[in-house]
Scaffold this active site. Structure first.
Site, PDB file in Angstrom:
ATOM      1  N   CYS A   1     -10.076  -5.395  -0.772  1.00  0.00           N
ATOM      2  CA  CYS A   1     -10.236  -5.965   0.563  1.00  0.00           C
ATOM      3  C   CYS A   1     -11.490  -5.423   1.233  1.00  0.00           C
ATOM      4  O   CYS A   1     -11.924  -4.309   0.984  1.00  0.00           O
ATOM      5  CB  CYS A   1      -9.017  -5.644   1.412  1.00  0.00           C
ATOM      6  SG  CYS A   1      -8.833  -3.912   1.787  1.00  0.00           S
TER       7      CYS A   1
ATOM      8  N   ARG B   1       3.715   9.536  -0.843  1.00  0.00           N
ATOM      9  CA  ARG B   1       4.725   8.783  -0.102  1.00  0.00           C
ATOM     10  C   ARG B   1       6.040   9.529  -0.127  1.00  0.00           C
ATOM     11  O   ARG B   1       6.583   9.799  -1.210  1.00  0.00           O
ATOM     12  CB  ARG B   1       4.943   7.399  -0.727  1.00  0.00           C
ATOM     13  CG  ARG B   1       3.685   6.572  -0.907  1.00  0.00           C
ATOM     14  CD  ARG B   1       4.012   5.273  -1.625  1.00  0.00           C
ATOM     15  NE  ARG B   1       2.810   4.511  -1.943  1.00  0.00           N
ATOM     16  CZ  ARG B   1       2.825   3.349  -2.590  1.00  0.00           C
ATOM     17  NH1 ARG B   1       3.980   2.834  -2.988  1.00  0.00           N
ATOM     18  NH2 ARG B   1       1.697   2.707  -2.841  1.00  0.00           N
ATOM     19  N   GLY B   2       6.563   9.851   1.036  1.00  0.00           N
ATOM     20  CA  GLY B   2       7.843  10.542   1.094  1.00  0.00           C
ATOM     21  C   GLY B   2       7.764  11.867   0.373  1.00  0.00           C
ATOM     22  O   GLY B   2       7.051  12.787   0.768  1.00  0.00           O
TER      23      GLY B   2
END
Length: 264
Positions: A87, A227-228
């Site tokens: 992106c 993550r976590g």
């Protein structure tokens, strides 16, 4: 969570010493930081002192930069362009071969994995544009005292340029800084971090093989999938202490003997 609105992007025309570099799709925020970071990442400046002035003309979408150094547009554009993936795709003039000439990182700072996971969570809660609209990327500097500074943009490369530009303008030293990003760590993202001298880069998603190979060569630690209680440590520079138990915190380095393609 119900989000309101859509992510914003604007065509911004970057003009340096009267020479039009390109039109970039950017989120219209922290553009001065982006200008410093982009020009530094692409080797047009060596530091903040090379910039005389930055002016943004909103009506025309022109970001005009005046440099103190001898900027040579012909020399810049004589280099081969490399189009970045994903992106907010952009252009870099540094190949992997160029980046391998950067100085190797020498920092001896060690971080607990639990600390990086905590800072990644704090980073996620301090991205107002993402929380409002979704579809945004962010980049974050973690200071030695644990405080953080965040920049956001529609493109992951732009967000990293913005946070590097902030660090340049504030004359921050990289020895005790960690760079966190929401985006994939590809070779050109790694090159931006390497040029500024970050010793540890963390991301909520993956790193590419080319980026990991380059990180190992330059002695940079790369941690993905923060993550976590989950993380993947791709490198083995000795800067990450695994204090999180269980398979989710396992270290999964790419084999050192693996032959990876280089960009010329």
């Amino acid at each position: 969570m119900i989000r309101k609105g859509c992510p914003d992007e604007y065509p911004i025309n970057l003009v340096v010493n009267g020479f039009e570099i390109a039109v970039f799709q950017l989120t219209n925020q922290d553009l001065e930081d982006w200008a410093y970071g982009y020009l530094y990442s692409e080797g047009l400046i060596d530091g903040a002192d090379d910039v005389e002035a930055v002016h943004f003309y909103e009506g025309s979408g022109t970001l005009q930069v005046s440099l103190n150094n001898s900027f040579d547009p012909e020399q810049m554009f004589s280099k081969k362009k490399h189009y970045t993936a994903g992106c907010g795709r952009g252009v870099t003039f540094f190949s992997m071969t160029d980046v391998k000439q950067f100085e190797r990182v020498q920092s001896q700072q060690v971080y607990d994995l639990s600390y990086l996971l905590k800072k990644r969570s704090e980073f996620a809660q301090n991205c107002p544009l993402y929380l409002e609209s979704g579809g945004m990327h962010g980049a974050c500097i973690v200071h030695e005292d644990g405080s953080i500074e965040v920049r956001e943009d529609i493109g992951r490369h732009n967000a990293v340029d913005k946070i590097i530009g902030h660090a340049l303008r504030k004359r921050l030293q990289t020895e005790q800084l960690v760079l966190l990003t929401t985006g994939r760590v590809s070779y050109e993202m790694l090159s931006k971090a390497a040029k500024f001298g970050f010793a540890v880069i963390g991301s909520r998603t993956a790193a590419t093989k080319q980026a990991v190979q380059l990180a190992r060569f330059l002695n940079i630690e790369v941690v993905g999938y923060l993550r976590g209680k989950m993380a993947t440590v791709y490198t083995s520079a000795g800067r990450i202490r695994n204090d999180v138990t269980g398979p989710a915190a396992a270290t999964k380095p790419i084999e050192r003997g693996e032959v990876l393609p280089l960009f010329n």
